[in-house]
Design a protein around this motif. Structure first.
Motif, mmCIF file in Angstrom:
data_model
loop_
_atom_site.group_PDB
_atom_site.id
_atom_site.type_symbol
_atom_site.label_atom_id
_atom_site.label_comp_id
_atom_site.label_asym_id
_atom_site.label_seq_id
_atom_site.Cartn_x
_atom_site.Cartn_y
_atom_site.Cartn_z
ATOM 1 N N PHE A 40 0.848 -1.187 0.000
ATOM 2 C CA PHE A 40 0.000 0.000 0.000
ATOM 3 C C PHE A 40 0.881 1.233 0.000
ATOM 4 C CE2 PHE A 40 0.464 -1.455 4.382
ATOM 5 C CZ PHE A 40 0.837 -0.321 5.067
ATOM 6 N N ARG A 41 0.333 2.343 -0.573
ATOM 7 C CA ARG A 41 1.102 3.576 -0.720
ATOM 8 C C ARG A 41 0.512 4.743 0.052
ATOM 9 N NH1 ARG A 41 0.985 2.903 -7.013
ATOM 10 N NH2 ARG A 41 -1.140 2.935 -6.306
ATOM 11 N N SER A 42 -0.603 4.509 0.733
ATOM 12 C CA SER A 42 -1.221 5.555 1.542
ATOM 13 C C SER A 42 -2.177 4.888 2.525
ATOM 14 C CB SER A 42 -1.974 6.559 0.679
ATOM 15 O OG SER A 42 -3.120 5.953 0.114
ATOM 16 N N LEU A 43 -2.650 5.662 3.477
ATOM 17 C CA LEU A 43 -3.596 5.138 4.450
ATOM 18 C C LEU A 43 -4.897 4.713 3.768
ATOM 19 C CD1 LEU A 43 -4.462 4.532 7.326
ATOM 20 C CD2 LEU A 43 -5.046 6.932 7.589
ATOM 21 N N VAL A 44 -5.393 5.524 2.845
ATOM 22 C CA VAL A 44 -6.626 5.184 2.123
ATOM 23 C C VAL A 44 -6.418 3.918 1.296
ATOM 24 C CG1 VAL A 44 -8.256 5.952 0.348
ATOM 25 C CG2 VAL A 44 -7.492 7.548 2.106
ATOM 26 N N ASP A 45 -5.278 3.810 0.630
ATOM 27 C CA ASP A 45 -4.948 2.621 -0.155
ATOM 28 C C ASP A 45 -4.941 1.385 0.750
ATOM 29 O OD1 ASP A 45 -4.210 1.275 -2.546
ATOM 30 O OD2 ASP A 45 -2.073 1.443 -2.038
ATOM 31 N N PHE A 46 -4.332 1.506 1.931
ATOM 32 C CA PHE A 46 -4.289 0.417 2.908
ATOM 33 C C PHE A 46 -5.705 -0.020 3.302
ATOM 34 C CE2 PHE A 46 -4.443 -0.368 7.585
ATOM 35 C CZ PHE A 46 -3.953 -1.657 7.572
ATOM 36 N N LEU A 47 -6.548 0.935 3.683
ATOM 37 C CA LEU A 47 -7.897 0.613 4.141
ATOM 38 C C LEU A 47 -8.741 -0.008 3.029
ATOM 39 C CD1 LEU A 47 -8.633 3.753 6.329
ATOM 40 C CD2 LEU A 47 -7.988 1.459 7.109
#
Length: 143
Positions: A40-47
């Motif tokens: 993942f490359r960001s918190l939103v991407d992770f979630l």
């Protein structure tokens, strides 16, 4: 030599955060149902990727249907041994998602470096706990 962490059970996700510069998290997560780690490359991407993985596993089953503008294609997950599991450069967490109720997640998070475990009642609370651990890790490294 890096230590290997074996993930047992579909509920556990090993999250390796490599950086958290200016609030942007990068890293990988692993689960016994995934063939390999998912980056993942960001918190939103992770979630978003975590939610998609949980939906594809059908475990834990979501109590509410997510409304979407478009239809998503479902892909089949293949179990693997996750021999590539590592630790994160910034922090490593073992997240156990027990329930998906009220359009959120509930479970527990274990911060491996800090050897602390806490329960969370929502994704927002999970983010606060992870962010707190990442900030504590940065402070400890500066000393």
């Amino acid at each position: 030599m890096q230590s290997q962490i074996h993930i047992d059970g579909r509920r556990a996700m090993l999250v390796c955060v490599d950086s958290s510069e200016k609030g942007v998290w990068t890293g990988r997560y692993y689960n016994s149902s995934l063939k390999k780690g998912e980056s993942f490359r960001s918190l939103v991407d992770f979630l978003m990727k975590m939610e998609k993985t949980l939906d594809q596993m059908h475990f834990p089953q979501s109590f509410s249907a997510v409304r979407r503008f478009t239809q998503e294609e479902e892909t089949e997950l293949i179990g693997a041994s996750n021999e590539e599991c590592q630790t994160g450069k910034a922090a490593t967490f073992l997240i156990r998602i027990l329930f998906r109720q009220n359009a959120s997640w509930q479970g527990s998070i274990l911060w491996l470096e800090g050897k602390r475990e806490e329960s969370f009642r929502s994704v927002l609370e999970l983010i606060f706990l992870m962010n707190d651990a990442l900030n504590a890790q940065k402070s400890a490294e500066k000393k």
